[in-house]
Design a protein around this motif. Structure first.
Motif, PDB file in Angstrom:
ATOM      1  N   GLN A  57     -34.333  22.575  23.093  1.00 31.72           N
ATOM      2  CA  GLN A  57     -35.510  23.508  23.668  1.00 31.72           C
ATOM      3  C   GLN A  57     -36.709  23.832  22.736  1.00 31.72           C
ATOM      4  O   GLN A  57     -37.856  23.952  23.104  1.00 31.72           O
ATOM      5  CB  GLN A  57     -34.763  24.828  23.988  1.00 31.72           C
ATOM      6  CG  GLN A  57     -33.712  24.721  25.037  1.00 31.72           C
ATOM      7  CD  GLN A  57     -32.851  25.925  25.262  1.00 31.72           C
ATOM      8  OE1 GLN A  57     -32.669  26.528  24.260  1.00 31.72           O
ATOM      9  NE2 GLN A  57     -32.432  26.128  26.553  1.00 31.72           N
ATOM     10  N   ARG A  58     -36.232  23.867  21.449  1.00 34.43           N
ATOM     11  CA  ARG A  58     -37.258  23.980  20.292  1.00 34.43           C
ATOM     12  C   ARG A  58     -38.354  23.138  20.423  1.00 34.43           C
ATOM     13  O   ARG A  58     -39.509  23.197  20.469  1.00 34.43           O
ATOM     14  CB  ARG A  58     -36.710  24.208  18.977  1.00 34.43           C
ATOM     15  CG  ARG A  58     -36.007  25.408  18.904  1.00 34.43           C
ATOM     16  CD  ARG A  58     -35.355  25.482  17.380  1.00 34.43           C
ATOM     17  NE  ARG A  58     -34.267  26.559  17.319  1.00 34.43           N
ATOM     18  CZ  ARG A  58     -33.621  26.834  16.446  1.00 34.43           C
ATOM     19  NH1 ARG A  58     -33.472  26.244  15.238  1.00 34.43           N
ATOM     20  NH2 ARG A  58     -32.926  27.761  16.374  1.00 34.43           N
ATOM     21  N   GLN A  59     -37.667  21.739  20.833  1.00 34.15           N
ATOM     22  CA  GLN A  59     -38.596  20.560  20.694  1.00 34.15           C
ATOM     23  C   GLN A  59     -39.399  20.652  21.848  1.00 34.15           C
ATOM     24  O   GLN A  59     -40.744  20.308  21.821  1.00 34.15           O
ATOM     25  CB  GLN A  59     -37.824  19.345  20.799  1.00 34.15           C
ATOM     26  CG  GLN A  59     -38.624  17.858  20.811  1.00 34.15           C
ATOM     27  CD  GLN A  59     -37.949  16.857  20.623  1.00 34.15           C
ATOM     28  OE1 GLN A  59     -36.811  16.636  21.516  1.00 34.15           O
ATOM     29  NE2 GLN A  59     -38.489  15.801  19.960  1.00 34.15           N
ATOM     30  N   ARG A  60     -39.059  20.941  22.884  1.00 33.97           N
ATOM     31  CA  ARG A  60     -39.803  21.082  24.130  1.00 33.97           C
ATOM     32  C   ARG A  60     -40.999  22.183  23.810  1.00 33.97           C
ATOM     33  O   ARG A  60     -42.149  22.177  24.259  1.00 33.97           O
ATOM     34  CB  ARG A  60     -39.087  21.524  25.519  1.00 33.97           C
ATOM     35  CG  ARG A  60     -38.454  20.271  25.955  1.00 33.97           C
ATOM     36  CD  ARG A  60     -37.718  20.431  27.333  1.00 33.97           C
ATOM     37  NE  ARG A  60     -36.238  20.705  26.784  1.00 33.97           N
ATOM     38  CZ  ARG A  60     -35.683  21.896  27.614  1.00 33.97           C
ATOM     39  NH1 ARG A  60     -36.166  22.396  28.486  1.00 33.97           N
ATOM     40  NH2 ARG A  60     -34.437  22.122  27.465  1.00 33.97           N
ATOM     41  N   VAL A  61     -40.499  23.484  23.159  1.00 37.67           N
ATOM     42  CA  VAL A  61     -41.829  24.341  23.016  1.00 37.67           C
ATOM     43  C   VAL A  61     -42.752  23.688  21.888  1.00 37.67           C
ATOM     44  O   VAL A  61     -44.029  23.969  22.268  1.00 37.67           O
ATOM     45  CB  VAL A  61     -41.060  25.723  22.085  1.00 37.67           C
ATOM     46  CG1 VAL A  61     -42.174  26.608  21.737  1.00 37.67           C
ATOM     47  CG2 VAL A  61     -39.940  26.247  23.080  1.00 37.67           C
ATOM     48  N   ALA A  62     -42.329  23.047  21.104  1.00 38.91           N
ATOM     49  CA  ALA A  62     -43.272  22.178  20.250  1.00 38.91           C
ATOM     50  C   ALA A  62     -44.140  21.389  20.826  1.00 38.91           C
ATOM     51  O   ALA A  62     -45.730  21.389  20.805  1.00 38.91           O
ATOM     52  CB  ALA A  62     -42.689  21.702  19.025  1.00 38.91           C
TER      53      ALA A  62
ATOM     54  N   GLN B 254     -42.231  17.018  12.625  1.00 41.85           N
ATOM     55  CA  GLN B 254     -40.738  16.224  12.734  1.00 41.85           C
ATOM     56  C   GLN B 254     -39.559  17.505  12.526  1.00 41.85           C
ATOM     57  O   GLN B 254     -38.805  17.217  13.326  1.00 41.85           O
ATOM     58  CB  GLN B 254     -40.625  15.680  11.228  1.00 41.85           C
ATOM     59  CG  GLN B 254     -39.365  14.829  11.241  1.00 41.85           C
ATOM     60  CD  GLN B 254     -39.464  13.984  10.035  1.00 41.85           C
ATOM     61  OE1 GLN B 254     -40.387  13.558   9.640  1.00 41.85           O
ATOM     62  NE2 GLN B 254     -38.177  13.202  10.009  1.00 41.85           N
ATOM     63  N   ASN B 255     -40.167  18.658  12.215  1.00 41.78           N
ATOM     64  CA  ASN B 255     -39.021  19.821  12.228  1.00 41.78           C
ATOM     65  C   ASN B 255     -39.620  20.838  13.066  1.00 41.78           C
ATOM     66  O   ASN B 255     -39.219  21.951  13.083  1.00 41.78           O
ATOM     67  CB  ASN B 255     -38.763  20.307  10.655  1.00 41.78           C
ATOM     68  CG  ASN B 255     -40.052  20.818  10.112  1.00 41.78           C
ATOM     69  OD1 ASN B 255     -41.195  21.233  10.749  1.00 41.78           O
ATOM     70  ND2 ASN B 255     -40.022  21.210   8.687  1.00 41.78           N
ATOM     71  N   TYR B 256     -40.531  20.475  14.070  1.00 45.27           N
ATOM     72  CA  TYR B 256     -41.210  21.491  15.146  1.00 45.27           C
ATOM     73  C   TYR B 256     -42.179  22.341  14.408  1.00 45.27           C
ATOM     74  O   TYR B 256     -43.124  22.636  15.166  1.00 45.27           O
ATOM     75  CB  TYR B 256     -40.001  22.109  15.957  1.00 45.27           C
ATOM     76  CG  TYR B 256     -38.991  21.239  16.533  1.00 45.27           C
ATOM     77  CD1 TYR B 256     -39.340  19.816  16.703  1.00 45.27           C
ATOM     78  CD2 TYR B 256     -37.818  21.648  16.737  1.00 45.27           C
ATOM     79  CE1 TYR B 256     -38.449  18.962  17.192  1.00 45.27           C
ATOM     80  CE2 TYR B 256     -36.731  20.553  16.892  1.00 45.27           C
ATOM     81  CZ  TYR B 256     -37.229  19.450  17.353  1.00 45.27           C
ATOM     82  OH  TYR B 256     -36.210  18.511  17.442  1.00 45.27           O
ATOM     83  N   ALA B 257     -41.672  23.332  13.542  1.00 40.96           N
ATOM     84  CA  ALA B 257     -42.508  24.065  12.846  1.00 40.96           C
ATOM     85  C   ALA B 257     -43.120  25.286  13.957  1.00 40.96           C
ATOM     86  O   ALA B 257     -44.300  25.406  14.119  1.00 40.96           O
ATOM     87  CB  ALA B 257     -43.845  23.652  12.091  1.00 40.96           C
ATOM     88  N   LEU B 258     -42.287  25.895  14.693  1.00 40.44           N
ATOM     89  CA  LEU B 258     -42.556  26.682  15.664  1.00 40.44           C
ATOM     90  C   LEU B 258     -42.794  27.963  14.926  1.00 40.44           C
ATOM     91  O   LEU B 258     -42.363  28.436  13.607  1.00 40.44           O
ATOM     92  CB  LEU B 258     -41.353  26.820  16.350  1.00 40.44           C
ATOM     93  CG  LEU B 258     -40.943  25.818  17.382  1.00 40.44           C
ATOM     94  CD1 LEU B 258     -39.565  26.022  18.191  1.00 40.44           C
ATOM     95  CD2 LEU B 258     -42.302  25.471  18.141  1.00 40.44           C
TER      96      LEU B 258
END
Ligand SMILES: Nc1ncnc2c1ncn2[C@@H]1O[C@H](COP(=O)(O)OP(=O)(O)O)[C@@H](O)[C@H]1O
Ligand SMILES: [Mg+2]
Lengths: 162, 281
Positions: free
Chosen positions: A139-144, A83-87
């Motif tokens: 963008q972060r979401q797409r990385v996840a 839910q919060n991506y956790a990159l």
């Protein structure tokens, strides 16, 4: 891909509050399932039980006909976008996406191919060498997502992807 | 003059005073280390080495050619590094458990650790002297490494567990879903994220070990394990009634250099805000 069967799944947290109460859902191979509900109704909890991050209080979780209640997350071979991506903030976008493949000790050439393919699909080509801290939320979401799709996972779980 | 300018002048004066207070002794010892023995003993020498007859680099050459001093440097580096590495490695594992797990007696462990750190060093020297001679580790590296570790571990554990608590649980969980074992998640994700804490703990530990005098002088008797601070106090020179002040100064400067280098090296590693970007912006 795989089938996922949930049979009378119950989750009670430490304080005894039933976050998920008697859920039974069968997900067929290749099926696309969306869970909709108000905040706090237990969507994240259910997903976390499927991937194995949360103990199941009672009921059976069956993946491909095998009961997985006691399997560790790494032995279930499922991919999830948190839910919060956790990159991983200390790794570049490239290394974030490559992470699951590196853990599996895939050859360098295969890793590179798969990461580049995922980044093309997700339009991340220009950002591969950047760190997650400098990216926008989308963008972060797409990385996840990239990190989830490079693997040959049995199923993909997305927690609040919108 | 308005208030703003006054504040600025006040700040400046404060800075200068503090700088003088801190750096004057350092400047003095550096200046002293370049003076000849005659310049030191004859009357009242000036601040600059030339004023009473400089010695050039001769003091440094003498000190570095001294077999005992060289041995002491080796002891200090070996003992401090070993204590630092062991202490930080142990503290990292302990702090991780303290930050992540709920177990019986956690509070007790943390409080006990703190009590140990506050124990006066001198009160332990006597008993340790006796025990170490019984165990046969008196005047050995390990005999110093053990007390250094027990005094620095508590601080390292407290520092590191604060860092670990700042790292979101989900970092590890994401790694586990990606196929990592608990150990891999710890090593590849958590340790790099806690790196600033690890380096802070390392610096604190190294300083303690490097600067210690009390253990160094009482738990050693020969150059086998004697560290620099203790060795300097044994440095008498040819004439016991004339302490070679300028040689001692050169030795002190040599002993300070590794510490300064270490701080400069680690300072770049301590980057704050490393976890930025882990989660939704
Ligand atoms: N670690 C936890 N400890 C106790 N209760 C929790 C915990 N995580 C979630 N809950 C509770 O479980 C319920 C469901 O939470 P969650 O699955 O996050 O909901 P959703 O994702 O649908 O918004 C909420 O009432 C929440 O308070
Ligand atoms: Mg949720």
């Amino acid at each position: 891909m795989a089938t996922i069967e949930m049979k009378n799944i119950v989750k009670k947290y430490g304080d005894g509050f039933p976050a998920v109460n008697d859920v039974s859902i069968d997900v067929a191979d290749g099926e696309f399932l969306i869970l909709v509900g108000p905040s706090g109704c237990g969507k994240s909890t259910l997903l976390r039980m499927i991937v194995g991050l949360e103990d199941i209080t009672s009921g059976d979780m069956v993946i491909d006909g095998e009961r997985v209640n006691d399997l560790a997350p790494r032995d279930r071979n499922l991919a999830m976008v948190f839910q919060n991506y956790a990159l991983y903030p200390h790794l570049t976008v490239y290394e974030n996406i490559a992470f699951p493949l590196r853990l599996k000790k895939r050859p360098e050439k295969e890793i590179d191919e798969k990461v580049r393919q995922a980044s093309r699909t997700l339009d991340l080509d220009e950002h591969l060498e950047r760190k997650p801290g400098n990216l926008s939320g989308g963008q972060r979401q797409r990385v996840a997502m990239g990190r989830a799709i490079v693997r040959d996972a049995k199923a993909f779980l997305f927690d609040e992807p919108l | 003059m308005n208030k703003n300018a006054l504040t600025r002048v006040g700040t400046l004066v404060g800075f200068v005073l503090i700088l003088l207070w801190c750096l004057l002794p350092v400047a003095w010892i550096i200046s002293l280390s370049f003076k000849s023995q005659e310049a030191v003993t004859n009357g009242s020498p000036g601040f600059f080495p030339q004023s009473g007859g400089g010695a050039g680099w001769q003091n440094y050459v003498d000190v570095l050619q001294d077999e005992q001093f060289r041995r002491a440097i080796l002891n200090s580096i070996g003992i401090s590094l070993t204590a630092t590495i062991l202490s930080v490695a142990l503290a990292t594992l302990t702090a991780y458990a303290v930050a992540r797990l709920e177990f019986q007696g956690k509070k007790f462990v943390l409080t006990t650790a703190l009590v140990i750190a506050m124990f006066p060093v001198v009160s332990l020297v006597g008993p340790l002297f006796d025990m170490w001679r019984t165990f046969g580790i008196y005047d050995t590296w390990i005999g110093l490494i053990i007390p250094y570790m027990s005094f620095t571990l508590p601080l390292a554990i407290w520092t590191l567990s604060a860092f670990f608590r700042e790292i979101p649980w989900e970092m590890e969980q994401a790694a586990q879903v990606d196929g990592a074992t608990s150990w891999q998640a710890f090593r590849k994700v958590i340790v790099p994220l806690a790196a600033p804490g690890v380096f802070t703990a390392a610096i604190l530990t190294f300083f303690f070990a490097w600067n210690d005098f009390v253990f160094g002088i009482s738990l050693t008797s020969t150059e086998r394990a004697r560290p620099i601070p203790a060795a300097l106090s044994f440095f008498v020179g040819a004439d016991p009634f004339n302490r070679p002040a300028s040689l001692l100064a050169a030795g002190a400067v040599v002993a300070t250099v590794p510490v300064i280098l270490l701080v400069l090296f680690f300072q770049r590693k301590i980057v704050a805000g490393l976890t930025a970007g882990a989660v939704k912006g």
